[in-house]
Design a protein around this motif. Structure first.
Motif, PDB file in Angstrom:
ATOM      1  N   ASP A 123      37.028  40.112  48.295  1.00  0.00           N
ATOM      2  CA  ASP A 123      36.975  40.899  49.506  1.00  0.00           C
ATOM      3  C   ASP A 123      35.888  42.091  48.988  1.00  0.00           C
ATOM      4  N   MET A 124      34.844  42.003  49.790  1.00  0.00           N
ATOM      5  CA  MET A 124      33.883  43.016  49.333  1.00  0.00           C
ATOM      6  C   MET A 124      33.996  44.513  50.109  1.00  0.00           C
ATOM      7  N   THR A 125      35.170  44.810  50.727  1.00  0.00           N
ATOM      8  CA  THR A 125      35.296  46.281  50.968  1.00  0.00           C
ATOM      9  C   THR A 125      36.130  46.788  50.191  1.00  0.00           C
ATOM     10  N   LEU A 126      36.384  46.098  49.025  1.00  0.00           N
ATOM     11  CA  LEU A 126      37.335  46.968  47.939  1.00  0.00           C
ATOM     12  C   LEU A 126      36.392  47.491  47.033  1.00  0.00           C
ATOM     13  N   ASP A 127      36.886  48.437  46.175  1.00  0.00           N
ATOM     14  CA  ASP A 127      36.151  49.364  45.118  1.00  0.00           C
ATOM     15  C   ASP A 127      34.915  49.858  45.618  1.00  0.00           C
ATOM     16  N   GLY A 128      35.008  50.578  46.902  1.00  0.00           N
ATOM     17  CA  GLY A 128      33.669  51.352  47.383  1.00  0.00           C
ATOM     18  C   GLY A 128      32.448  50.274  47.797  1.00  0.00           C
ATOM     19  N   GLY A 129      32.886  49.006  47.977  1.00  0.00           N
ATOM     20  CA  GLY A 129      31.752  48.213  48.564  1.00  0.00           C
ATOM     21  C   GLY A 129      31.324  47.337  47.347  1.00  0.00           C
ATOM     22  N   LEU A 130      31.981  47.390  46.098  1.00  0.00           N
ATOM     23  CA  LEU A 130      31.763  46.690  45.040  1.00  0.00           C
ATOM     24  C   LEU A 130      32.224  45.322  45.018  1.00  0.00           C
ATOM     25  N   GLY A 131      33.383  45.240  45.881  1.00  0.00           N
ATOM     26  CA  GLY A 131      33.986  44.173  45.716  1.00  0.00           C
ATOM     27  C   GLY A 131      35.325  44.153  45.008  1.00  0.00           C
TER      28      GLY A 131
END
Length: 395
Positions: A138-146
């Protein structure tokens, strides 16, 4: 007509072999090749197994060597470590897994922020595989790092060839056919990936019994499938993007005693190239007798740096050229500059691309993400409801 692609999910090729720095990546921003060195502290070693995916603007999202997943900053993806735990992973942890096409990344047709990553284990007794795994990113996690929201999910425990994971867009231009060949049998296993999830696999018996892995790929137009294995056999089949069925099996024995496992289609899907160590062959896919068109278009010239630069794996790039790794760890790629051309006019230039670090034979396993729908296909509007799922996106 030659197919050309704009900025694509195949634009960045992350490559490089264990402790041979600096780390590097090849990118095709704007349609031309550029090579960038990366900080050695962030180097992922890739020993053959190599997969990843970019966004639709050509920016790398994540990639893997079968041991762990890295993000766009080249650090370990959130929850992206310890893939496929087992004896082989423990042995190859600092090199990367040795499977030919042992991983592949596909977009989730139902969620533009999520991606599937498929990968296999390696059985130490015979280097076959007995478990196919899936990770969901999921690319929305970790501030957009996935981040990986699912990891090491067992999709299947059939016996497979070591790697050889392939995929082709369904005729509706949205869903995916994901394909793996069985070990010591003639079975292709196929999964349909839709917005609902991953369907239970179907099986098709076609062709010869296979025990030896090779480099497999679908043609850019999705109508052909080819594989050249390390037992001197080229296999070619037609593929129906609607039904997912193979047909018109053709086996061509290659008269060579120093075989490797490289093979790829030209941009217009009409020419196929295969690599032995010392010879690069070409076959005309439009001929009624393809075997009779098998021709030598290049002979290894003896160059080494520091090891042999003989022909090995191949990859059709976004610039419509085919790049070929050397056999062994070395600093160069060879190039087929005009792969749509029959004969030596295809223009093979050996060891013509210098790499800042040594490459151990890896090239990324990229399907043709840009392939669209078949406009005249009776299955363009495939129903979104698939009844039998092995993984349900709604769970």
């Amino acid at each position: 007509m030659t197919t050309t692609f704009a900025q694509s999910r195949r634009d960045v090729w992350r490559m490089g072999y264990w402790q041979s720095g600096p780390a590097f990546e090849i990118n095709f921003y704007g349609g031309s090749l550029q090579i960038d060195s990366l900080p050695s502290s962030n180097m992922m070693s890739m020993y053959i197994e190599d997969a990843g995916i970019c966004d639709t603007n050509g920016n790398i999202l994540f990639y893997t060597n079968g041991i762990y997943i890295a993000n766009s900053l080249h650090d370990t993806l959130l929850n992206g470590g310890n893939l496929s735990p087992g004896p082989a992973t423990a042995m190859w942890w600092d090199h990367g897994m040795p499977s030919t096409l042992g991983a592949i990344a596909l977009p989730d047709p139902g969620n533009s922020n999520q991606y599937y990553l498929f990968y296999t284990n390696v059985r130490m007794s015979d280097l076959a595989c007995d478990t196919l795994f899936m990770a969901k990113i999921d690319m929305t996690l970790d501030g957009g790092l996935g981040g990986a929201i699912i990891k090491n999910y067992p999709i299947s425990t059939f016996e497979f060839l070591s790697g050889q994971l392939s995929a082709c867009k369904h005729a509706n231009g949205r869903d995916w056919w994901f394909v793996v060949h069985g070990f010591n049998n003639d079975i292709f296993y196929k999964w349909l990936i839709t917005p609902n999830g991953i369907a239970l696999p179907t099986q098709q018996n076609i062709g010869n019994t296979k025990m030896y892995p090779g480099q497999s790929s679908f043609s850019p137009d999705g109508e052909k499938y080819g594989c050249y294995d390390n037992h001197y056999e080229l296999e070619l089949l037609d593929f129906d993007r609607c039904s997912g069925m193979f047909s018109n099996y053709l086996n061509i024995d290659v008269p060579d005693s120093t075989v490797t496992t490289g093979g790829s289609f030209s941009p217009n899907s009409k020419v196929y190239y295969l690599s032995s160590r010392n010879y690069l062959y070409q076959a005309d896919m439009t001929s009624s007798n393809i075997a009779s068109t098998l021709d030598t278009v290049a002979i290894y010239d003896g160059f080494t740096d520091p090891y042999s630069n003989q022909f090995f794996f191949q990859e059709l790039a976004p610039d419509n050229k085919i790049y070929i790794t050397g056999f062994g760890s070395n600093h160069y790629l060879s190039v087929i500059n005009n792969p749509d051309i029959i004969g030596t006019g295809c223009d093979v230039t050996q060891h013509s691309i210098y790499l800042p670090g040594r490459n151990g034979g890896s090239l990324p396993n990229y399907p043709f993400y840009e392939l669209g729908a078949l406009g005249s296909s009776v299955c363009d509007s495939l129903p979104t409801s698939v009844q039998d799922l092995i993984y349900n996106n709604n769970e």
